[in-house]
Design a protein around this motif. Structure first.
Motif, short mmCIF file in Angstrom:
data_model
loop_
_atom_site.label_atom_id
_atom_site.label_comp_id
_atom_site.label_asym_id
_atom_site.label_seq_id
_atom_site.Cartn_x
_atom_site.Cartn_y
_atom_site.Cartn_z
N GLU A 1 -15.92 -0.56 2.20
CA GLU A 1 -15.84 -0.25 3.62
C GLU A 1 -14.61 -0.89 4.26
OE1 GLU A 1 -18.96 -1.70 6.10
OE2 GLU A 1 -18.60 -0.15 7.61
N ARG A 2 -14.34 -2.13 3.91
CA ARG A 2 -13.18 -2.83 4.50
C ARG A 2 -11.89 -2.15 4.06
NH1 ARG A 2 -14.36 -7.92 6.59
NH2 ARG A 2 -12.33 -8.78 6.10
N VAL B 1 -7.40 -7.47 0.83
CA VAL B 1 -8.80 -7.06 1.03
C VAL B 1 -9.57 -7.30 -0.25
CG1 VAL B 1 -10.35 -5.13 1.56
CG2 VAL B 1 -8.15 -5.33 2.74
N TRP C 1 -11.03 0.80 6.23
CA TRP C 1 -10.40 0.53 7.54
C TRP C 1 -8.89 0.47 7.46
CZ3 TRP C 1 -13.67 -4.45 8.85
CH2 TRP C 1 -15.04 -4.10 8.87
N THR C 2 -8.39 0.12 6.27
CA THR C 2 -6.95 -0.16 6.16
C THR C 2 -6.16 0.94 5.48
OG1 THR C 2 -7.20 -1.25 4.01
CG2 THR C 2 -7.48 -2.62 5.97
N THR C 3 -6.81 2.00 5.08
CA THR C 3 -6.08 3.10 4.44
C THR C 3 -6.30 4.36 5.25
OG1 THR C 3 -7.97 3.64 3.07
CG2 THR C 3 -6.28 2.23 2.10
N GLY C 4 -5.34 5.22 5.20
CA GLY C 4 -5.48 6.52 5.85
C GLY C 4 -5.48 7.56 4.77
N GLU C 5 -4.29 7.94 4.39
CA GLU C 5 -4.17 8.96 3.35
C GLU C 5 -4.60 8.40 2.00
OE1 GLU C 5 0.07 9.70 2.87
OE2 GLU C 5 0.11 7.92 1.63
N GLY C 6 -4.70 9.31 1.07
CA GLY C 6 -5.04 8.88 -0.30
C GLY C 6 -6.35 9.51 -0.74
N LYS D 1 -1.31 -1.36 -0.59
CA LYS D 1 -2.12 -0.85 0.54
C LYS D 1 -3.07 -1.91 1.07
CE LYS D 1 -3.66 3.10 -1.18
NZ LYS D 1 -3.78 4.50 -1.55
N TYR D 2 -3.57 -2.77 0.15
CA TYR D 2 -4.63 -3.69 0.57
C TYR D 2 -4.14 -5.12 0.72
CZ TYR D 2 -7.38 0.35 -0.75
OH TYR D 2 -7.86 1.62 -0.84
N SER D 3 -2.83 -5.33 0.57
CA SER D 3 -2.31 -6.71 0.65
C SER D 3 -2.17 -7.16 2.09
CB SER D 3 -0.94 -6.79 -0.03
OG SER D 3 -1.08 -6.74 -1.43
N PHE D 4 -2.42 -8.45 2.31
CA PHE D 4 -2.14 -9.04 3.62
C PHE D 4 -0.62 -9.14 3.77
CE2 PHE D 4 -6.40 -9.28 3.87
CZ PHE D 4 -7.06 -10.40 3.39
N PHE E 1 6.21 0.55 1.83
CA PHE E 1 5.41 -0.23 2.76
C PHE E 1 6.29 -0.76 3.88
CE2 PHE E 1 1.54 0.10 0.53
CZ PHE E 1 1.88 0.25 -0.80
N ASP E 2 5.71 -0.86 5.04
CA ASP E 2 6.42 -1.27 6.24
C ASP E 2 7.13 -2.60 6.01
OD1 ASP E 2 5.39 -1.41 9.76
OD2 ASP E 2 7.29 -1.83 8.77
#
Lengths: 153, 813
Positions: free
Chosen positions: B765-766, B747, B769-774, B718-721, B675-676
């Protein structure tokens, strides 16, 4: 070939490891280079005015981008993003560049794991400066593509 | 002195009373009542009403009669030229015969004269409304003849008779029409459900009875065609012919040589005054009815004598006949006929024929409507049966196609059974499929006992027959292949395309099996019984053919998809097998290289500058990427098992607290690298709770548990703030079960989404918005890993603080 210096590259890539590796590769190939990273489609979408006012020399565009990072105050994406999904995010960004006079002629290199046939580029046929490099190819291909593009100018 | 039998002349004519009496009559024989009243007025013993025939022949005929002793005269006719009555008619003047013994024109072979001891009579000529002449005779059995006053009375009485008779005819006709209408109205009301042919025929019999009763006919019969289409055969529907007498004709053909046949052929009514005079009156009859022939199938004269017990030499009254066609539009649907009055008036006039035509029209209307309603009702019943049959068939097919390995033969067999049940007369049926390679139709399914008749080699050869689909076509199947439409064969002997398979076949329908433009084969339906296929048979065959086409298409598609599915799963497994080795090896190599203090020693060696830091960072990133590759590869393998509905293989052993914590810390550390770093998402494993494994005996596959936790860490990250920490901890539950929990702040998963979260490929749905691959299968695989451990995956919906908890609860041993 004399490359314009300093070379300004807009790198649109949501994977930070990919972005780091691409940046390192470009910095080794082009000594005086400035790479501006954009990590999500939302960042590009809401930052388009800044891009137009200070356009880069070349754009390296990942195709599959997430809309945004998780946050408590996430902005709802526009309908086209919700309908088409993340797989065409980079193509939507290319379309935005093509619709603006200041950016429509900037070379854009689609840098992606998707094959050309997967990209369904019919809607972008009118964009002359659109190029393609597969992420599976050797790094030199990306570098040579940038050199070629810049030497045509 | 008057004889006790003589009736004295009473009051003058009471016209009102006569008219009322006439209006009260419901049958034509009621004219006798009028004659009684007139005889009373004139002072006569008896009274006979005479009329001429239609063609002004040589005779006068008894129309009606009355006598004080209520006995009928045997005399039915008088010669015009050789009788007093004939002279009265021809001269138009009343003839008074004061003494019958003195008249040369009176014959004494009439039993009425001798029985009643008639002494004298008078004959008054009259003119009937149709222009037919006649006479009214009054008879006395006393010596005293009619005086002038009485003769005048007689003439006055006679002048009234034609009008009074017409009143009776009109009244009777009106009464008949009213009764017919009442009967039909009642019939319409009662025939609302099952329209059986017996009930419809019963109503027609009622109409015949009414007519016979009104006109005192011996026979009123109706012949009708049984179907609305145009056959030329008319069957007996109803008759009033005496039941103890044989009725010789059950049907008539159009244009056959008979009175009834003439009516059917010419669609015109016929009226004959006296069948006994047919040959004498033939010329005049042919003038009115060209080509008319009388077969006398009823042997009417013999029958009359027999029924009324007359001796061979007893005279017969006129045997009148009339018949009218029953029409439906321009088409002849049948005929109604009536003949032979049993008592006076012994003839049918034009007015009676008009009434017969009216009744014929009513019958025609009623019959056609009833048959149409019956056919419609039958058709509705058949269509309902078809809908029911196809619905049941669809359920059967659905069940068959949802099996792991659907058997299309069972579908074909069930379809043929349904065809036989919904289509009357479908006795021997089969399905032939088209073989594209050979261009032939071949049998694949059979229905009907006839398929299994004969020796085993005959049966085999029959079933193995093939039929080419040549162009131009030479068989029904080839025709259907070319034209893609149903081909009916109403009579196999007359069809050029029929290829015999069963000698018992009388008729056949060949329907295409296909969908859109795709042709798969044909459905053959054969009838062997005497009755034609019902009207809707072709439509049913077409529907069944289309259904079979749909089933075959679905079965083929399902086979293709299942094959594709198996190939895909196999591909997954193959790819995973190919990847597993190099990925595991790379992972092991990296792990061994970067184990322990290797990275610290490398940093010392390289120094602290930016480039050196990058090198060590790259080592870590490569390790992290490799672990991710291993995780994804293992997910693919597990997916392949699960997609094939195979159990996940476990290598369980007692879980060790330290070993598990070490593995999970390594996994958390490597997850963080994915993760970044700018987002500053932390990963933390709390070792303390895992000590419970020292007391709780928990068995599990450590590799799969690592896989499950890594999937959870990947999701959580992936879904953490940003600037939050994903935490992993363990604790025993209240039921003393070992539980590993992964929490994150990010999320949310709503309560109503929890059950979806564990389904394959679902994302809110939310989250999208925050995932690409997978692929979205991570949590689904974790769920199955826990089930394999007799445990449970529990997703706790997000609380107000955006905290999500996912728990892995291990079952008690």
């Amino acid at each position: 070939m004399k490359v314009k210096t300093p070379l300004r590259v807009l790198l649109v890539e949501d994977d930070h490891l990919q972005a780091g590796w691409i940046t390192d590769t470009l910095e080794r190939a082009f000594p005086k280079i400035k790479v501006k990273p954009i990590r999500t489609e939302a960042e590009f979408y809401y930052g388009i005015d800044a891009i137009v006012s200070n356009p880069p020399d070349v754009v390296i565009m990942d195709v599959m981008l997430r809309w945004t990072d998780p946050a408590p105050d996430m902005v709802t994406p526009p309908d086209v993003v919700r309908n088409e999904g993340y797989r065409r995010a980079g193509l939507r960004c290319v379309q935005m560049l093509a619709e603006r006079s200041a950016t429509k002629n900037i070379p854009v290199i689609l840098f992606t794991v998707l094959s050309r046939s997967d990209l369904e580029l019919e809607s972008l046929c009118s964009i002359d400066n659109l190029l393609y490099v597969s992420k599976e190819s050797e790094p030199e291909e990306l570098i040579n593509k940038i050199r070629n593009v810049l030497s045509r100018e | 002195m008057a004889s006790p039998l003589v009736r004295q002349a009473a009051t003058p004519l009471d016209l009102a009373s006569l008219i009322n009496t006439a209006q009260d009559q419901t049958t034509l024989s009621g004219i006798s009542k009028i004659l009684e009243m007139l005889a009373e007025v004139v002072g006569a013993y008896g009274c006979i009403l005479w009329r001429g025939d239609d063609f002004e022949g040589d005779f006068l005929f008894v129309l009606a009669q009355w006598s004080a002793d209520r006995q009928m005269s045997d005399l039915h006719r008088l010669p015009r030229k050789e009788s007093e009555t004939g002279v009265a008619v021809s001269t138009g003047k009343t003839r008074n015969v004061p003494d019958i013994k003195k008249s040369d024109l009176v014959k004494f072979d009439d039993t009425f004269f001798t029985r009643a001891n008639i002494k004298n009579f008078c004959a008054v000529p009259i003119q009937f409304r149709e222009g037919i002449d006649g006479a009214l005779n009054f008879y006395r059995n006393v010596e005293e003849p009619f005086n002038d006053v009485e003769l005048r009375l007689a003439e006055q009485a006679a002048a009234l008779v034609p009008s009074l008779y017409q009143i009776i005819r009109d009244r009777v006709g009106l009464s008949l029409i009213e009764n017919v209408n009442d009967l039909l109205r009642d019939a319409e009301h009662s025939l609302v459900t099952l329209l059986e042919i017996d009930k419809i025929s019963g109503v027609v019999k009622g109409l015949c009875d009414l007519f016979s009763e009104t006109f005192q006919s011996l026979e009123t019969s109706v012949f009708l065609s049984g179907r609305l289409e145009e056959p030329f055969s008319y069957d007996l529907i109803a008759t009033t012919w005496p039941t103890n007498e044989e009725f010789p004709r059950g049907s008539y053909e159009r244009e056959e040589d008979s009175l009834t046949g003439w009516v059917l052929a010419n669609a015109e009514p016929v009226r004959i005054f006296d069948l006994g005079r047919f040959e004498d009156d033939k010329k005049q009859l042919h003038g009115k009815y060209p080509g008319l022939v009388w077969q006398d199938s009823l042997k009417i004269q013999e029958a009359f004598r027999r029924i009324f017990k007359l001796k061979p030499k007893d005279p017969l009254p006129p045997l009148s006949f009339m018949a009218a066609p029953i029409m439906r539009g321009p088409k002849v649907r049948g005929v109604i006929r009536s003949c032979v009055a049993q008592q006076g008036p012994f003839y049918f006039g034009d007015q009676e024929l008009e009434l017969l035509k009216l009744v014929a029209a009513q019958i025609g209307y009623y019959w056609s409507n009833s048959l149409a309603r019956r056919d419609l009702q039958q058709e509705n019943t058949w269509w309902q049966e078809l809908v029911k049959g196809v619905t049941n068939l669809n359920s059967f097919v659905q069940e068959e196609l949802s099996r792991e390995d659907p058997n299309e033969d069972r579908i074909f067999a069930e379809s043929l059974k349904t065809t036989r049940s919904v289509l009357q007369g479908a006795d021997i049926n089969d399905i032939r499929l088209y073989d594209e390679d050979t261009g032939e139709l071949k049998f694949v399914a059979f229905d009907g006992e006839a398929w299994e008749e004969g020796t085993s080699s005959e049966i085999e050869n029959r079933k193995k027959r093939r039929f080419r689909v040549d162009d131009p076509p030479t068989s029904a199947g080839a025709y259907v292949y070319k034209e893609r439409e149903v081909y009916p064969i109403p009579d196999v002997e007359k069809d050029p395309y029929y290829s015999p398979v069963f000698t018992a076949t009388k008729r056949k329908i060949v329907a295409p099996i296909g969908i859109k433009s795709k042709f798969y084969g044909v459905l053959d339906i054969r009838g062997t019984g005497p009755d034609d296929f019902p009207r809707h048979a072709e439509a049913i065959a077409e529907v069944m053919g289309q259904q079979l086409g749909l089933y075959h298409y679905c079965a083929e598609k399902i086979k293709e998809l299942r094959k594709l599915d198996r190939e895909q799963i196999q591909a997954f497994q193959d790819v995973e097998h190919q990847l597993k080795s190099p990925v595991n090896l790379a992972n092991n190599m990296i792990q061994s290289v970067t184990r322990g203090d290797f990275l610290q020693r490398l940093e010392l060696l390289l120094g602290n500058d930016e480039n050196s830091k990058k090198v060590t960072a790259r080592f870590r990133e490569v390790r992290g990427l490799n672990r991710k590759a291993k995780r994804v590869t293992r997910n693919m393998r597990l997916f392949a098992y699960l997609a094939r509905k195979q159990p996940i293989p476990l290598r369980p052993k007692r879980l060790n607290s330290e070993a598990l914590v070490r593995v999970l810390i390594d996994a958390a550390r490597d997850s963080r690298l994915m993760f970044d770093p700018l987002r500053k998402i932390g990963f933390w494993v709390e070792p303390k709770g895992f000590e419970a494994l020292n007391t709780l005996e928990v068995h599990g596959d450590q590799d799969l548990i690592e896989q499950a936790v890594m999937n959870l860490l990947d999701n959580a990250g992936k879904y953490s703030f940003e600037k939050t920490t994903v935490q992993v901890y363990a604790e025993p539950t209240r039921k003393n079960q070992f539980c590993i929990t992964v929490t994150n702040i990010g999320v949310p998963i709503r309560a109503n989404e929890v059950h979806l979260a564990q389904t394959r490929t679902w994302r809110s749905e939310r989250a999208e918005w925050t995932t690409g691959e997978g692929s979205g299968i991570g949590l689904w695989i974790v769920d199955h890993i826990m089930k394999a451990h007799n445990g449970e995956l529990l997703v706790v919906p997000t609380t107000i603080e955006n905290l999500t908890e996912v728990k892995l609860i291990f079952g008690n041993r």
